[in-house]
Scaffold this motif. Structure first.
Motif, short mmCIF file in Angstrom:
data_model
loop_
_atom_site.label_atom_id
_atom_site.label_comp_id
_atom_site.label_asym_id
_atom_site.label_seq_id
_atom_site.Cartn_x
_atom_site.Cartn_y
_atom_site.Cartn_z
N LYS A 1 38.26 23.30 -8.20
CA LYS A 1 37.02 23.28 -8.94
C LYS A 1 36.91 22.08 -9.87
CE LYS A 1 36.62 28.28 -8.83
NZ LYS A 1 36.50 29.49 -9.62
N CYS A 2 37.90 21.22 -9.85
CA CYS A 2 37.88 20.03 -10.70
C CYS A 2 37.19 18.87 -9.97
CB CYS A 2 39.29 19.60 -11.07
SG CYS A 2 40.16 20.76 -12.14
N THR A 3 36.64 17.98 -10.76
CA THR A 3 36.00 16.78 -10.24
C THR A 3 36.85 15.57 -10.58
OG1 THR A 3 33.85 17.79 -10.70
CG2 THR A 3 33.87 15.43 -10.29
N ILE A 4 37.02 14.66 -9.61
CA ILE A 4 37.73 13.40 -9.86
C ILE A 4 36.78 12.47 -10.61
CG2 ILE A 4 38.68 11.32 -8.78
CD1 ILE A 4 40.53 13.57 -8.27
N VAL A 5 37.26 11.89 -11.71
CA VAL A 5 36.44 10.98 -12.51
C VAL A 5 37.24 9.72 -12.86
CG1 VAL A 5 35.01 12.80 -13.52
CG2 VAL A 5 37.11 12.10 -14.68
N GLU A 6 36.53 8.62 -13.02
CA GLU A 6 37.14 7.40 -13.56
C GLU A 6 37.28 7.62 -15.06
OE1 GLU A 6 37.21 3.94 -12.09
OE2 GLU A 6 36.49 4.49 -10.09
N VAL A 7 38.40 7.20 -15.61
CA VAL A 7 38.66 7.37 -17.03
C VAL A 7 38.78 5.99 -17.66
CG1 VAL A 7 40.21 8.37 -18.75
CG2 VAL A 7 39.85 9.55 -16.57
N ASP A 8 38.04 5.74 -18.74
CA ASP A 8 38.16 4.43 -19.38
C ASP A 8 39.49 4.33 -20.10
OD1 ASP A 8 37.95 5.10 -22.25
OD2 ASP A 8 35.86 5.53 -21.85
N PHE A 9 39.90 3.09 -20.38
CA PHE A 9 41.24 2.86 -20.91
C PHE A 9 41.48 3.54 -22.26
CE2 PHE A 9 40.81 -0.83 -17.99
CZ PHE A 9 41.83 -0.46 -17.12
N GLN A 10 40.49 3.55 -23.13
CA GLN A 10 40.68 4.18 -24.43
C GLN A 10 40.90 5.69 -24.29
OE1 GLN A 10 41.26 2.69 -27.32
NE2 GLN A 10 41.59 4.70 -28.22
N ASP A 11 40.09 6.34 -23.44
CA ASP A 11 40.27 7.78 -23.21
C ASP A 11 41.61 8.07 -22.55
OD1 ASP A 11 37.83 8.33 -24.37
OD2 ASP A 11 36.75 8.52 -22.46
N ALA A 12 42.02 7.21 -21.60
CA ALA A 12 43.32 7.40 -20.94
C ALA A 12 44.45 7.25 -21.95
CB ALA A 12 43.48 6.40 -19.81
N ARG A 13 44.33 6.25 -22.82
CA ARG A 13 45.35 6.02 -23.85
C ARG A 13 45.47 7.24 -24.77
NH1 ARG A 13 46.29 0.77 -26.16
NH2 ARG A 13 48.12 1.06 -27.42
N GLU A 14 44.35 7.74 -25.27
CA GLU A 14 44.37 8.90 -26.16
C GLU A 14 44.93 10.12 -25.45
OE1 GLU A 14 40.41 9.38 -27.70
OE2 GLU A 14 40.44 7.39 -28.64
N PHE A 15 44.54 10.33 -24.19
CA PHE A 15 45.02 11.49 -23.43
C PHE A 15 46.54 11.43 -23.26
CE2 PHE A 15 45.94 14.13 -19.80
CZ PHE A 15 45.06 15.20 -19.94
N MET A 16 47.05 10.25 -22.89
CA MET A 16 48.50 10.11 -22.69
C MET A 16 49.26 10.25 -23.99
SD MET A 16 49.12 10.01 -19.56
CE MET A 16 48.20 9.75 -18.06
N ASP A 17 48.75 9.67 -25.06
CA ASP A 17 49.42 9.80 -26.35
C ASP A 17 49.51 11.25 -26.80
OD1 ASP A 17 50.05 7.13 -26.61
OD2 ASP A 17 48.32 6.65 -27.87
N MET A 18 48.54 12.05 -26.41
CA MET A 18 48.55 13.47 -26.79
C MET A 18 49.31 14.36 -25.82
SD MET A 18 44.70 14.13 -28.22
CE MET A 18 45.08 15.84 -28.47
N ASN A 19 49.43 13.94 -24.55
CA ASN A 19 49.92 14.87 -23.53
C ASN A 19 51.10 14.41 -22.70
OD1 ASN A 19 47.78 17.04 -23.72
ND2 ASN A 19 46.51 15.22 -23.42
N HIS A 20 51.54 13.17 -22.84
CA HIS A 20 52.68 12.68 -22.05
C HIS A 20 53.85 12.44 -22.99
CE1 HIS A 20 55.12 10.20 -19.41
NE2 HIS A 20 54.39 10.64 -18.40
N ILE A 21 55.05 12.82 -22.58
CA ILE A 21 56.24 12.70 -23.42
C ILE A 21 56.47 11.26 -23.90
CG2 ILE A 21 57.82 12.44 -21.46
CD1 ILE A 21 59.88 14.07 -23.10
N ASP A 22 56.09 10.28 -23.08
CA ASP A 22 56.29 8.88 -23.46
C ASP A 22 55.01 8.20 -23.93
OD1 ASP A 22 59.06 8.64 -23.06
OD2 ASP A 22 58.76 8.51 -20.90
N GLY A 23 53.91 8.94 -24.03
CA GLY A 23 52.66 8.34 -24.47
C GLY A 23 52.08 7.39 -23.44
N HIS A 24 51.18 6.57 -23.89
CA HIS A 24 50.49 5.66 -22.97
C HIS A 24 51.38 4.50 -22.56
CE1 HIS A 24 50.09 3.04 -26.43
NE2 HIS A 24 49.76 2.08 -25.59
#
Length: 165
Positions: A1-24
């Motif tokens: 039920k998810c949609t594939i989307v392009e993610v801009d660099f700032q949103d990707a950076r924030e997402f990784m910093d919040m959700n990946h053990i090593d950040g962006h």
């Protein structure tokens, strides 16, 4: 039920910093999974650092929103990346028990296991291993540069390397 989307660099950076053990990490592209208007997963890609993978695209980071489970999400992202970039490779961090099972389900194969990784620390922060290097202009070894900067090496675990065949 998810949609594939392009993610801009700032949103990707924030997402990784919040959700990946090593950040962006620096990347060239980012795709995500959107569900009910919320970004629930992001995968970033880049050109691999090692020449032996020059005909592949590296999945630099792949993470899901905290406390979020998306069944089939890894395969969905990998297949979308594959359609855009061709052959893929990625490292799986084993620190928290990662075994790469999701990559296998997405059609990738274990290539090999790396030697244990290391970082530098000043006992308050952790720094990437590439942040301290020998300084040939001053005839200093990596150890001498580390001592000058007041950092020590700390060891982690191995990575698993997965590739498209």
């Amino acid at each position: 039920k998810c949609t594939i989307v392009e993610v801009d660099f700032q949103d990707a950076r924030e997402f990784m910093d919040m959700n990946h053990i090593d950040g962006h990490v620096n990347c060239s592209n980012a795709l995500g999974l959107m569900f009910d208007g919320q970004l629930v997963a992001v995968a970033t890609t880049r050109r691999p650092r090692h020449d032996k993978w020059r005909d592949h695209t590296e999945i630099a980071r792949l993470a899901f929103a905290s406390k979020m489970r998306v069944v089939g999400g890894v395969s969905r992202l990998i297949n979308a990346i594959r359609k855009r970039h061709g052959r893929l490779m990625s490292y799986v961090d084993t620190r928290l028990g990662g075994d790469g099972r999701a990559y296998v389900h997405a059609g990738m194969k274990l290539s090999h296991t790396t030697v244990p990784r290391f970082w530098w620390t000043d006992m308050e922060q952790r720094f990437d291993r590439f942040s301290v290097r020998a300084d040939a202009t001053r005839c200093m070894t990596q150890t001498q540069v580390a001592h000058e900067r007041g950092v020590s090496r700390i060891w982690g675990t191995c990575n698993l390397v997965f590739v498209d065949v």
